[in-house]
Enzyme design. Structure first.
Site, PDB file in Angstrom:
ATOM      1  N   PRO A 150    -102.429 -60.595-144.858  1.00  0.00           N
ATOM      2  CA  PRO A 150    -102.985 -59.938-143.900  1.00  0.00           C
ATOM      3  C   PRO A 150    -102.237 -58.801-143.089  1.00  0.00           C
ATOM      4  O   PRO A 150    -101.214 -59.304-142.408  1.00  0.00           O
ATOM      5  CB  PRO A 150    -103.732 -60.975-143.009  1.00  0.00           C
ATOM      6  CG  PRO A 150    -102.968 -62.023-143.266  1.00  0.00           C
ATOM      7  CD  PRO A 150    -102.073 -61.831-144.170  1.00  0.00           C
ATOM      8  N   GLU A 151    -102.655 -57.841-143.309  1.00  0.00           N
ATOM      9  CA  GLU A 151    -102.061 -56.510-142.244  1.00  0.00           C
ATOM     10  C   GLU A 151    -103.404 -56.523-141.356  1.00  0.00           C
ATOM     11  O   GLU A 151    -104.517 -57.375-141.151  1.00  0.00           O
ATOM     12  CB  GLU A 151    -101.807 -55.437-142.703  1.00  0.00           C
ATOM     13  CG  GLU A 151    -100.668 -55.693-143.614  1.00  0.00           C
ATOM     14  CD  GLU A 151     -99.776 -54.474-143.931  1.00  0.00           C
ATOM     15  OE1 GLU A 151     -99.822 -53.480-143.239  1.00  0.00           O
ATOM     16  OE2 GLU A 151     -99.171 -54.334-145.082  1.00  0.00           O
TER      17      GLU A 151
END
Length: 278
Positions: free
Chosen positions: A2-3
DNA sequence: AAATGAACCTGTTTGC
DNA sequence: TGCAAACAGGTTCATT
């Protein structure tokens, strides 16, 4: 995994599903995540109502009346909700909350699964949010008003580090991870290896605008998915189809048709178009 | 202070 | 096909 766009997607998914719900039971199966999970403090949340969910950088923050629960997904974390039907523990599922309400549609389960255990869970008093060790030194939100060309230009001054690495430094700007750092440099037509101190004001302006548009586009697309990330209502993110350079080495540049190149920078894969980015 | 590299851990992909 | 090495979206910490 996840960014920032992925975490924002998760928060938007969670918000209507947990707000006003009551945590009926907490179960912690493994407390040895990135940092030790404060088991007693989490257990003390049993019976408490979740009043909301928000995000800071890549941290998911569950709001309670007096306390806040911080969750980080690390590289491989997943956080999702299902109707509670006595599901067995999944491999690498480290904690779960049984939720009651808010809509009288039966009990639900909030499950946290993280194979690599780079993720985190912590509990703190609401008013301590800005003083939390993991939060107090963070740079501005890339989509907020404090992220400006002037801020970037001043952060770059006198530094020899590559601009891509500086964009990934959470003390300068949060939420720009390895994928979107390459994408940001491409949109700004700036080579990722450029020493930060050599950037002009105009280039900083382009980079700030590019970081915003890349992240916003990714949020609009529901986050990018390279492997197992699932956000929203189990809908995969589609931003991966819009990536210009990340993972596209040897393929044609979408802008100039030249070949996308790649290299390793600080141990992280880095992608760029040598024709478009100076 | 700033740059560099190691560390955390497991699953998947790559290469011989 | 099998096995080992390389690599993966993050972040902090120690060392130069």
């Amino acid at each position: 995994m996840p960014e920032l766009p992925e975490v924002e997607t998760v928060v938007r998914y969670l918000r209507p599903r947990v707000t006003a719900a009551r945590v009926a039971e907490v179960h912690v199966r493994r407390a040895d995540l990135r940092y030790p999970v404060p088991v007693d403090a989490v257990l003390a949340l049993q019976g408490c109502e979740i009043t909301g969910v928000h995000r800071r950088a890549k941290y998911v923050l569950f709001d309670f009346t007096e306390r806040t629960v911080l969750v980080h997904l690390g590289m491989s974390g997943r956080l999702f909700i299902e109707p509670s039907m006595g599901q067995p523990w999944e491999k690498h599922e480290h904690w779960r909350w049984h939720l009651d309400g808010p809509n009288g549609d039966g009990p639900h389960l909030l499950r946290y699964i993280d194979a690599r255990r780079f993720g985190a869970l912590d509990v703190f008093e609401n008013e301590a949010e800005t003083r939390h060790p993991l939060l107090e030194r963070l740079g501005p939100e890339p989509l907020g008003p404090l992220w400006t060309p002037t801020v970037l230009l001043e952060a770059c001054a006198g530094r020899t580090t590559a601009i891509k690495q500086l964009l990934m430094d959470g003390h300068i700007i949060v939420g720009v991870g390895n994928i979107y750092a390459s994408e940001t440099c491409f949109r700004a037509a700036t080579h990722p290896l450029r020493p930060a101190g050599t950037l002009s004001a105009a280039e900083c302006e382009r980079l700030v605008a590019a970081s915003r548009s890349v992240l916003q586009d990714a949020i609009d697309a529901g986050g990018s998915t390279l492997k197992d990330f699932v956000g929203g209502d189990a809908a995969p993110g589609y931003f991966q189809q819009q990536l210009d350079v990340y993972g596209r080495q040897g393929q044609r540049c979408h802008r100039c048709s030249g070949l996308v190149g790649h290299c390793s920078l600080g141990g992280r894969a880095t992608y760029f178009c040598g024709g478009c980015q100076a």
